[in-house]
Design an enzyme around this catalytic site. Structure first.
Site, PDB file in Angstrom:
ATOM      1  N   CYS A 110       3.355   8.348   1.326  1.00  0.00           N
ATOM      2  CA  CYS A 110       3.897   7.371   2.271  1.00  0.00           C
ATOM      3  C   CYS A 110       4.094   6.055   1.503  1.00  0.00           C
ATOM      4  O   CYS A 110       3.129   5.445   1.048  1.00  0.00           O
ATOM      5  CB  CYS A 110       2.907   7.213   3.427  1.00  0.00           C
ATOM      6  SG  CYS A 110       3.426   6.020   4.654  1.00  0.00           S
ATOM      7  N   CYS A 125       6.655  -7.420   7.082  1.00  0.00           N
ATOM      8  CA  CYS A 125       7.818  -6.954   7.835  1.00  0.00           C
ATOM      9  C   CYS A 125       8.192  -8.036   8.830  1.00  0.00           C
ATOM     10  O   CYS A 125       7.322  -8.652   9.450  1.00  0.00           O
ATOM     11  CB  CYS A 125       7.515  -5.655   8.576  1.00  0.00           C
ATOM     12  SG  CYS A 125       8.927  -5.005   9.496  1.00  0.00           S
ATOM     13  N   CYS A 148       6.654  -5.812  15.491  1.00  0.00           N
ATOM     14  CA  CYS A 148       6.273  -4.922  16.593  1.00  0.00           C
ATOM     15  C   CYS A 148       4.843  -5.283  17.016  1.00  0.00           C
ATOM     16  O   CYS A 148       3.989  -5.572  16.178  1.00  0.00           O
ATOM     17  CB  CYS A 148       6.357  -3.465  16.153  1.00  0.00           C
ATOM     18  SG  CYS A 148       8.034  -3.012  15.674  1.00  0.00           S
ATOM     19  N   CYS A 163       1.614  -3.430  15.472  1.00  0.00           N
ATOM     20  CA  CYS A 163       1.640  -3.093  14.041  1.00  0.00           C
ATOM     21  C   CYS A 163       1.029  -4.202  13.190  1.00  0.00           C
ATOM     22  O   CYS A 163       1.450  -5.355  13.258  1.00  0.00           O
ATOM     23  CB  CYS A 163       3.069  -2.811  13.599  1.00  0.00           C
ATOM     24  SG  CYS A 163       3.218  -2.560  11.817  1.00  0.00           S
ATOM     25  N   GLY A 189       6.698  -2.224   5.947  1.00  0.00           N
ATOM     26  CA  GLY A 189       8.075  -2.704   5.933  1.00  0.00           C
ATOM     27  C   GLY A 189       9.062  -1.799   6.638  1.00  0.00           C
ATOM     28  O   GLY A 189       8.765  -0.657   6.990  1.00  0.00           O
ATOM     29  N   SER A 241      11.244   5.216  15.316  1.00  0.00           N
ATOM     30  CA  SER A 241      10.058   4.736  16.028  1.00  0.00           C
ATOM     31  C   SER A 241      10.469   4.328  17.432  1.00  0.00           C
ATOM     32  O   SER A 241      11.007   3.248  17.642  1.00  0.00           O
ATOM     33  CB  SER A 241       9.466   3.545  15.273  1.00  0.00           C
ATOM     34  OG  SER A 241       8.973   3.986  14.044  1.00  0.00           O
ATOM     35  N   LEU A 242      10.208   5.201  18.384  1.00  0.00           N
ATOM     36  CA  LEU A 242      10.712   4.987  19.740  1.00  0.00           C
ATOM     37  C   LEU A 242       9.715   4.177  20.570  1.00  0.00           C
ATOM     38  O   LEU A 242      10.026   3.085  21.038  1.00  0.00           O
ATOM     39  CB  LEU A 242      10.980   6.357  20.371  1.00  0.00           C
ATOM     40  CG  LEU A 242      11.864   6.419  21.588  1.00  0.00           C
ATOM     41  CD1 LEU A 242      13.193   5.721  21.354  1.00  0.00           C
ATOM     42  CD2 LEU A 242      12.120   7.872  21.986  1.00  0.00           C
ATOM     43  N   HIS A 243       8.568   4.736  20.812  1.00  0.00           N
ATOM     44  CA  HIS A 243       7.412   4.031  21.410  1.00  0.00           C
ATOM     45  C   HIS A 243       7.527   3.613  22.868  1.00  0.00           C
ATOM     46  O   HIS A 243       6.550   3.156  23.459  1.00  0.00           O
ATOM     47  CB  HIS A 243       7.021   2.791  20.594  1.00  0.00           C
ATOM     48  CG  HIS A 243       6.791   3.064  19.151  1.00  0.00           C
ATOM     49  ND1 HIS A 243       6.090   4.152  18.702  1.00  0.00           N
ATOM     50  CD2 HIS A 243       7.179   2.403  18.028  1.00  0.00           C
ATOM     51  CE1 HIS A 243       6.051   4.142  17.371  1.00  0.00           C
ATOM     52  NE2 HIS A 243       6.697   3.099  16.941  1.00  0.00           N
ATOM     53  N   CYS A 247      -1.618   4.927   9.909  1.00  0.00           N
ATOM     54  CA  CYS A 247      -0.365   4.248  10.245  1.00  0.00           C
ATOM     55  C   CYS A 247      -0.647   2.910  10.887  1.00  0.00           C
ATOM     56  O   CYS A 247      -1.477   2.825  11.789  1.00  0.00           O
ATOM     57  CB  CYS A 247       0.414   5.011  11.296  1.00  0.00           C
ATOM     58  SG  CYS A 247       0.729   6.667  10.906  1.00  0.00           S
ATOM     59  N   ASN A 293      -3.702   3.109  16.069  1.00  0.00           N
ATOM     60  CA  ASN A 293      -4.774   2.739  15.143  1.00  0.00           C
ATOM     61  C   ASN A 293      -5.054   1.258  15.280  1.00  0.00           C
ATOM     62  O   ASN A 293      -4.202   0.434  14.954  1.00  0.00           O
ATOM     63  CB  ASN A 293      -4.354   3.058  13.706  1.00  0.00           C
ATOM     64  CG  ASN A 293      -4.238   4.550  13.496  1.00  0.00           C
ATOM     65  OD1 ASN A 293      -5.166   5.293  13.777  1.00  0.00           O
ATOM     66  ND2 ASN A 293      -3.081   4.996  13.043  1.00  0.00           N
ATOM     67  N   SER A 316      11.846   6.292   7.948  1.00  0.00           N
ATOM     68  CA  SER A 316      11.427   5.942   9.306  1.00  0.00           C
ATOM     69  C   SER A 316      11.962   4.553   9.630  1.00  0.00           C
ATOM     70  O   SER A 316      11.758   3.607   8.863  1.00  0.00           O
ATOM     71  CB  SER A 316       9.897   5.937   9.379  1.00  0.00           C
ATOM     72  OG  SER A 316       9.471   5.450  10.626  1.00  0.00           O
ATOM     73  N   GLU A 337       0.807  -1.204   0.000  1.00  0.00           N
ATOM     74  CA  GLU A 337       0.000   0.000   0.000  1.00  0.00           C
ATOM     75  C   GLU A 337       0.851   1.269   0.000  1.00  0.00           C
ATOM     76  O   GLU A 337       1.951   1.298   0.560  1.00  0.00           O
ATOM     77  CB  GLU A 337      -0.912   0.006   1.230  1.00  0.00           C
ATOM     78  CG  GLU A 337      -1.921  -1.120   1.145  1.00  0.00           C
ATOM     79  CD  GLU A 337      -2.820  -1.216   2.354  1.00  0.00           C
ATOM     80  OE1 GLU A 337      -3.861  -1.855   2.242  1.00  0.00           O
ATOM     81  OE2 GLU A 337      -2.489  -0.639   3.407  1.00  0.00           O
TER      82      GLU A 337
HETATM   83  N1  SAH Z   1       9.203   0.081   9.814  1.00  0.00           N
HETATM   84  C1  SAH Z   1       9.345   1.471   9.953  1.00  0.00           C
HETATM   85  C2  SAH Z   1       8.443   2.276   9.046  1.00  0.00           C
HETATM   86  C3  SAH Z   1       7.026   1.789   8.858  1.00  0.00           C
HETATM   87  S1  SAH Z   1       5.947   1.913  10.223  1.00  0.00           S
HETATM   88  C4  SAH Z   1       9.170   1.889  11.399  1.00  0.00           C
HETATM   89  O1  SAH Z   1       8.746   1.073  12.192  1.00  0.00           O
HETATM   90  O2  SAH Z   1       9.497   3.015  11.711  1.00  0.00           O
HETATM   91  C5  SAH Z   1       5.526   3.637  10.270  1.00  0.00           C
HETATM   92  C6  SAH Z   1       5.112   4.147  11.644  1.00  0.00           C
HETATM   93  O3  SAH Z   1       3.807   3.669  12.010  1.00  0.00           O
HETATM   94  C7  SAH Z   1       6.044   3.668  12.745  1.00  0.00           C
HETATM   95  O4  SAH Z   1       6.352   4.704  13.634  1.00  0.00           O
HETATM   96  C8  SAH Z   1       5.219   2.622  13.397  1.00  0.00           C
HETATM   97  O5  SAH Z   1       5.667   2.362  14.689  1.00  0.00           O
HETATM   98  C9  SAH Z   1       3.838   3.207  13.347  1.00  0.00           C
HETATM   99  N2  SAH Z   1       2.772   2.255  13.602  1.00  0.00           N
HETATM  100  C10 SAH Z   1       2.778   0.926  13.352  1.00  0.00           C
HETATM  101  N3  SAH Z   1       1.610   0.370  13.732  1.00  0.00           N
HETATM  102  C11 SAH Z   1       0.832   1.351  14.221  1.00  0.00           C
HETATM  103  C12 SAH Z   1      -0.506   1.410  14.743  1.00  0.00           C
HETATM  104  N4  SAH Z   1      -1.256   0.325  14.799  1.00  0.00           N
HETATM  105  N5  SAH Z   1      -0.982   2.603  15.128  1.00  0.00           N
HETATM  106  C13 SAH Z   1      -0.225   3.721  15.012  1.00  0.00           C
HETATM  107  N6  SAH Z   1       1.029   3.734  14.525  1.00  0.00           N
HETATM  108  C14 SAH Z   1       1.568   2.565  14.132  1.00  0.00           C
HETATM  109 FE1  SF4 Z   2       7.893  -3.441  10.866  1.00  0.00          FE
HETATM  110 FE2  SF4 Z   2       7.716  -0.809  11.388  1.00  0.00          FE
HETATM  111 FE3  SF4 Z   2       5.579  -2.424  11.713  1.00  0.00          FE
HETATM  112 FE4  SF4 Z   2       7.645  -2.616  13.397  1.00  0.00          FE
HETATM  113  S1  SF4 Z   2       6.282  -0.831  13.108  1.00  0.00           S
HETATM  114  S2  SF4 Z   2       6.576  -4.342  12.437  1.00  0.00           S
HETATM  115  S3  SF4 Z   2       9.367  -2.223  12.025  1.00  0.00           S
HETATM  116  S4  SF4 Z   2       6.604  -1.940   9.779  1.00  0.00           S
END
Ligand code: SAH
Ligand code: SF4
Length: 363
Positions: free
Chosen positions: A103, A110, A114, A117, A163, A217-219, A337, A294, A195, A90
């Protein structure tokens, strides 16, 4: 047949040189392909007929095909691209007052898994080729056209789709070089953002080979929580990640790193989490981008409440850190996202091969 979309500017020049053609010929073809979006060699009218015939015999310009294109009520537009064998990725276009951001995805699925995600939950299928990465920009540029002034609608690109871009480094960098090249898309390094979830050694390579704006992506504010949310943290813990951010900033086009922080209700959104973040990031010039979680089917988390997010942002801003909260866009078309995913054939976690199916129209 060589797909010319797979070659970055230097590689295209070398490909021409290997056929006895001068570098300026490669530049002309680059412009036709990327600046003008032309895939038909016969339409490249300033190129000698003999060279056009040679190109037709040996090369093609083939982007991934758009299989669906959905427009959200808020103007966000989600494109689904077929990348073969039933796989789809996408690409999301997000219009804002002062810019248009695309984007882009870099992998089908991936591997980093995480916990919040949706892409991670579908497992890893494969790396996208350069043609598949740059082809998303190529195709959407064509689909959107230009504004009344003749400017492209897409002014910014973020590698933030499906990814982990740094896990597909070579192809992602080739695509970045095309984005930055004046003969192609001519985007400044500040308008192109990678990112990453924090692949520390590859962050150093990006810094050395193609420094663009960086989002991390710190979180989580500590290793215990981050190990759980972002499992790659077990390999590259926060102390190493912070050091890598500092090294990156030596060559970055912007003088800050953007930390992305997904807001998970009751998990990482307490006042003490925000305060711990201040201490963690105190030596890294940064901005924060808070992303309300999300949800997706089967996800174990809830989105933090708006007042919690505001309070969290206030603590960060209290010490002068610029903090934005991402507007949730494209909710109605699953384009937000972390919601990016084709349909998954086998939902069992990490057992064997998984296939991302072409998404069915949900509307
Ligand atoms: N793999 C890379 C880039 C793709 S993810 C990364 O992890 O940075 C893009 C962003 O969306 C990242 O910051 C990721 O942590 C965030 N993200 C993933 N799942 C999400 C969700 N369910 N709700 C909000 N943000 C999310
Ligand atoms: Fe992969 Fe980024 Fe999703 Fe983590 S947040 S699973 S690194 S796409």
């Amino acid at each position: 047949m060589q797909n010319l979309l797979d070659l970055d500017p230097a590689q295209l020049t070398a490909w021409f040189a290997a056929r006895g053609e001068k570098p300026f010929r490669a530049t002309q073809v680059l412009r036709w392909i990327h600046r003008f979006g032309e895939a038909d060699f016969d339409a490249m009218t300033d190129i000698a007929k003999s060279l056009r015939e040679k190109l037709k015999a040996e090369a093609v310009v083939v982007p991934p095909a758009i299989v669906s294109d959905k427009l959200s009520d808020d103007g966000t537009r989600k494109f689904l691209f077929d990348v073969g064998n039933g796989n789809a990725v996408e690409t999301v276009f997000i219009p804002e007052d002062d810019r248009g951001t695309l984007c882009v995805s870099t992998q089908a699925g991936c591997a980093l898994d995480c916990s919040f995600c949706s892409t991670g939950k579908q497992g890893f299928n494969r790396n996208l080729t350069v043609a598949e990465i740059i082809g998303q920009l190529w195709q959407v540029n064509k689909a959107l056209g230009r504004d009344p002034k003749g400017e492209r609608i897409i002014s910014n690109v973020v590698l933030m789709g499906m990814g982990e871009p740094l896990a597909n480094f070579e192809n992602a960098v080739a695509a970045l070089k095309l984005m930055l090249d004046d003969n192609c898309y001519g985007l400044s390094r500040r308008r192109v953002t990678v990112s990453t979830s924090g692949l520390v050694p590859v962050m150093d390579r990006l810094r050395d080979e193609c420094p663009v704006a960086l989002a991390v992506s710190l979180h989580a504010p500590n290793d215990i929580l981050r190990d759980e949310l972002v499992p790659i943290n077990q390999k590259y813990p926060l102390s190493e990640l912070m050091a890598a951010c500092r090294r990156y900033l030596e060559k970055a086009p912007r003088d800050f790193v953007t930390f992305e922080y997904v807001m998970l209700d009751g998990v990482n959104d307490h006042d003490y989490d925000a305060r711990e973040l201040l201490s963690l990031t105190r030596h890294v010039p940064c901005k924060f981008n808070l992303i309300p979680f999300n949800p997706f089917p089967g996800s174990p988390y809830r989105r933090s409440r708006p007042e919690r997010i505001r309070r969290f942002a206030d603590i960060l801003m209290g010490v002068g850190i610029v903090t934005t909260t991402r507007k949730t866009r494209g909710d109605d078309i699953d384009a937000a996202c972390g919601q990016l995913a084709g349909q998954v054939l086998d939902k069992t976690r990490r057992t064997g091969r998984r296939t991302v199916m072409l998404e069915e129209d949900k509307s």
